[in-house]
Design a protein around this motif. Structure first.
Motif, PDB file in Angstrom:
ATOM      1  N   ASP A 176      23.117 -56.290  -6.216  1.00 14.99           N
ATOM      2  CA  ASP A 176      21.904 -55.659  -5.719  1.00 14.99           C
ATOM      3  C   ASP A 176      20.812 -56.698  -5.543  1.00 14.99           C
ATOM      4  OD1 ASP A 176      19.962 -53.900  -4.948  1.00 14.99           O
ATOM      5  OD2 ASP A 176      19.586 -53.092  -6.959  1.00 14.99           O
ATOM      6  N   ASP A 177      20.713 -57.266  -4.348  1.00 13.32           N
ATOM      7  CA  ASP A 177      19.649 -58.199  -3.996  1.00 13.32           C
ATOM      8  C   ASP A 177      18.765 -57.505  -2.969  1.00 13.32           C
ATOM      9  OD1 ASP A 177      17.944 -60.158  -3.153  1.00 13.32           O
ATOM     10  OD2 ASP A 177      19.480 -61.684  -2.834  1.00 13.32           O
ATOM     11  N   PRO A 178      17.581 -56.993  -3.364  1.00 10.97           N
ATOM     12  CA  PRO A 178      16.745 -56.221  -2.436  1.00 10.97           C
ATOM     13  C   PRO A 178      16.298 -56.998  -1.221  1.00 10.97           C
ATOM     14  CG  PRO A 178      15.532 -56.785  -4.438  1.00 10.97           C
ATOM     15  CD  PRO A 178      16.968 -57.119  -4.695  1.00 10.97           C
ATOM     16  N   ASP A 179      16.189 -58.336  -1.330  1.00  9.93           N
ATOM     17  CA  ASP A 179      15.741 -59.135  -0.196  1.00  9.93           C
ATOM     18  C   ASP A 179      16.803 -59.253   0.888  1.00  9.93           C
ATOM     19  OD1 ASP A 179      13.149 -59.687  -1.074  1.00  9.93           O
ATOM     20  OD2 ASP A 179      13.884 -61.256  -2.398  1.00  9.93           O
ATOM     21  N   ALA A 180      18.040 -58.867   0.574  1.00  9.00           N
ATOM     22  CA  ALA A 180      19.116 -58.943   1.560  1.00  9.00           C
ATOM     23  C   ALA A 180      19.320 -57.617   2.275  1.00  9.00           C
ATOM     24  CB  ALA A 180      20.406 -59.380   0.886  1.00  9.00           C
ATOM     25  N   LYS A 181      18.401 -56.669   2.054  1.00 10.82           N
ATOM     26  CA  LYS A 181      18.564 -55.346   2.640  1.00 10.82           C
ATOM     27  C   LYS A 181      17.474 -55.068   3.670  1.00 10.82           C
ATOM     28  CE  LYS A 181      20.709 -53.364  -1.498  1.00 10.82           C
ATOM     29  NZ  LYS A 181      20.606 -52.335  -2.560  1.00 10.82           N
ATOM     30  N   ILE A 182      17.864 -54.380   4.732  1.00  9.24           N
ATOM     31  CA  ILE A 182      16.930 -53.938   5.753  1.00  9.24           C
ATOM     32  C   ILE A 182      16.636 -52.467   5.497  1.00  9.24           C
ATOM     33  CG2 ILE A 182      16.519 -53.626   8.220  1.00  9.24           C
ATOM     34  CD1 ILE A 182      16.710 -56.543   7.325  1.00  9.24           C
ATOM     35  N   GLU A 183      15.369 -52.153   5.265  1.00 11.72           N
ATOM     36  CA  GLU A 183      15.024 -50.793   4.889  1.00 11.72           C
ATOM     37  C   GLU A 183      14.793 -49.887   6.089  1.00 11.72           C
ATOM     38  OE1 GLU A 183      15.201 -49.870   1.874  1.00 11.72           O
ATOM     39  OE2 GLU A 183      15.417 -51.830   0.922  1.00 11.72           O
ATOM     40  N   ARG A 184      14.381 -50.475   7.210  1.00 15.36           N
ATOM     41  CA  ARG A 184      14.009 -49.628   8.343  1.00 15.36           C
ATOM     42  C   ARG A 184      14.053 -50.446   9.629  1.00 15.36           C
ATOM     43  NH1 ARG A 184       8.656 -49.086   9.531  1.00 15.36           N
ATOM     44  NH2 ARG A 184       8.672 -46.882   8.993  1.00 15.36           N
ATOM     45  N   GLY A 185      14.134 -49.741  10.767  1.00 19.56           N
ATOM     46  CA  GLY A 185      14.046 -50.399  12.065  1.00 19.56           C
ATOM     47  C   GLY A 185      15.337 -51.093  12.461  1.00 19.56           C
ATOM     48  N   GLY A 186      15.277 -51.802  13.587  1.00 19.72           N
ATOM     49  CA  GLY A 186      16.428 -52.537  14.080  1.00 19.72           C
ATOM     50  C   GLY A 186      17.360 -51.679  14.912  1.00 19.72           C
ATOM     51  N   THR A 187      18.424 -52.316  15.378  1.00 22.37           N
ATOM     52  CA  THR A 187      19.416 -51.672  16.228  1.00 22.37           C
ATOM     53  C   THR A 187      20.775 -51.715  15.536  1.00 22.37           C
ATOM     54  OG1 THR A 187      18.221 -52.410  18.202  1.00 22.37           O
ATOM     55  CG2 THR A 187      20.527 -51.728  18.491  1.00 22.37           C
ATOM     56  N   ALA A 188      21.472 -50.585  15.541  1.00 19.52           N
ATOM     57  CA  ALA A 188      22.814 -50.536  14.949  1.00 19.52           C
ATOM     58  C   ALA A 188      23.775 -51.315  15.834  1.00 19.52           C
ATOM     59  CB  ALA A 188      23.272 -49.094  14.792  1.00 19.52           C
ATOM     60  N   VAL A 189      24.559 -52.205  15.224  1.00 20.55           N
ATOM     61  CA  VAL A 189      25.538 -53.020  15.949  1.00 20.55           C
ATOM     62  C   VAL A 189      26.830 -53.058  15.137  1.00 20.55           C
ATOM     63  CG1 VAL A 189      23.821 -54.466  17.112  1.00 20.55           C
ATOM     64  CG2 VAL A 189      24.667 -55.120  14.845  1.00 20.55           C
ATOM     65  N   THR A 190      27.917 -53.439  15.800  1.00 23.17           N
ATOM     66  CA  THR A 190      29.192 -53.613  15.109  1.00 23.17           C
ATOM     67  C   THR A 190      29.411 -55.106  14.860  1.00 23.17           C
ATOM     68  OG1 THR A 190      30.151 -51.645  16.125  1.00 23.17           O
ATOM     69  CG2 THR A 190      31.678 -53.265  15.212  1.00 23.17           C
ATOM     70  N   VAL A 191      29.619 -55.456  13.595  1.00 26.21           N
ATOM     71  CA  VAL A 191      29.815 -56.845  13.198  1.00 26.21           C
ATOM     72  C   VAL A 191      31.079 -56.926  12.347  1.00 26.21           C
ATOM     73  CG1 VAL A 191      28.758 -58.862  12.120  1.00 26.21           C
ATOM     74  CG2 VAL A 191      27.303 -57.061  13.073  1.00 26.21           C
TER      75      VAL A 191
END
Length: 391
Positions: free
Chosen positions: A330-345
């Motif tokens: 659990d590293d909170p700085d590695a998480k995106i909380e909101r926004g952006g575009t869903a992509v397949t990686v």
């Protein structure tokens, strides 16, 4: 991301402040920026900041005092006394937070905890306390302090119009001030040469007598935006030195910033390693890219957090710099909380956040219990190529 924008806003406030009264044109903006710091000795303002980012959204209203001390640091930069008090905010715990520095010593008071943090001005700056996002980001996300940002901005300004498009958009009345509205944006053919923190579109309203910024709007597309507006503004009116020697509230618990920094470093020690050493010590299957966009691995760090182990690989080249972060736990700085575009990686769903001109990205996804983040002054297609090449 917001901390970058907040630092940029403050840096621009310093750099653009106090230019002379000659007619403003795109061609003489660089000269005016250089003159600004020399001509502004003190500033007293009430300002409001509204922000949106991948981490948070909110606002703050603060009263701010700043004054040159007449001294310079070892690098020849002006040392300034500073004081700010948050008058209102969407986060009730922020209301009443106050920071004071005479340029040598300083303190920060948090009324919600009834704690006052004391130390040198350098320690206060190093701790980055009093900023809305106090977590220390990894991989370059959020580590930029005001001095570093100011230096980067000035280095870009030194290039003049080669790197920036500066446009005078007209004259407007803002909060009772006659202002010039100026647009500043990286040129499309040079934006990959700029640090990711400067990949933003900026509109700034300059008060027409002292050329002090009255309003900012900074837009980094998916990465977020910040608007800044001065409700009251006094320049070179003189500020009593007693403003910067105020004492913290009596009865508050006193915490030494130096001790706090030491505890933080001990709690999350960072180790510089080779890639092979990091693979051996990570405790999970650490991946590395075969596609590096012509850059070379310049740094590998392993960060042991209370609930996560994070490895940061930094790659740099002539015009590009980007970072690959892998965090297990659990590293909170590695998480995106909101926004952006869903992509397949790599066969799973991820999130892509793009800056202006689609350059300057954060690409993140998760595989099992490992979170991946790629960020840098690259575009989404390049970030995806790096991700797909991981082995």
């Amino acid at each position: 991301m917001f901390k970058r924008m907040w630092s940029l806003m403050l840096a621009l406030t310093v750099v653009l402040a106090g230019c002379g009264q000659e007619a403003i044109t795109a061609e003489n903006i660089v000269t005016k920026i250089r003159e600004g710091q020399a001509n502004t000795n003190d500033v007293h303002a009430v300002m409001r900041v509204d922000y949106t980012s991948d981490q948070a959204t909110g606002f703050m209203k603060a009263e701010v005092w700043s004054s040159k001390t007449g001294n310079k640091d070892a690098d020849g930069n002006e040392i300034k006394a500073f004081r700010a008090k948050i008058l209102d905010a969407n986060d009730a715990k922020m209301v009443g937070v106050e920071v004071v520095s005479d340029g040598t010593q300083g303190w920060l008071y948090e009324p919600a905890e009834n704690k006052v943090y004391v130390g040198t001005a350098a320690e206060l700056s190093q701790s980055q306390m009093g900023q809305p996002d106090q977590e220390q980001g990894q991989g370059g996300r959020g580590r930029m302090d005001q001095t570093a940002m100011l230096g980067q901005l000035q280095s870009v300004v030194e290039k003049g119009l080669d790197a920036l498009t500066i446009t005078i958009l007209g004259e407007e009345k803002v909060a009772g001030f006659d202002t010039y509205k100026v647009s500043i944006a990286p040129k499309a053919d040079t934006q990959q040469q700029l640090p990711i923190d400067l990949l933003v579109d900026i509109n700034v309203w300059l008060e027409d007598s002292n050329w002090m910024p009255v309003k900012f709007v900074l837009d980094a597309k998916d990465m977020g935006n910040v608007s800044f507006a001065a409700e009251t503004l006094e320049i070179n009116k003189g500020i009593d030195k007693a403003v910067f020697s105020a004492q913290p509230p009596a009865g508050a618990e006193v915490v030494k910033i130096a001790d706090m920094i030491k505890e933080m470093e001990q709690a999350a020690p960072t180790t510089d390693l080779t890639l092979d050493q990091a693979k051996a010590q990570a405790g999970f299957n650490l991946l590395a890219p075969s596609e590096t966009l012509g850059t070379n691995l310049s740094d590998v760090q392993l960060l042991n957090l209370a609930k996560a182990t994070t490895v940061i690989q930094t790659y740099a080249g002539a015009d590009l710099e980007w970072t690959l972060v892998q965090a297990k736990g659990d590293d909170p700085d590695a998480k995106i909380e909101r926004g952006g575009t869903a992509v397949t990686v790599r066969g799973v769903q991820g999130t892509l956040i793009e800056g202006r001109g689609n350059v300057g990205v954060v690409l993140t996804w998760q595989e099992a219990d490992v979170t991946f983040v790629i960020t840098g002054n690259i575009d989404g297609e390049q970030a995806t190529k790096i991700a797909e090449s991981l082995k």
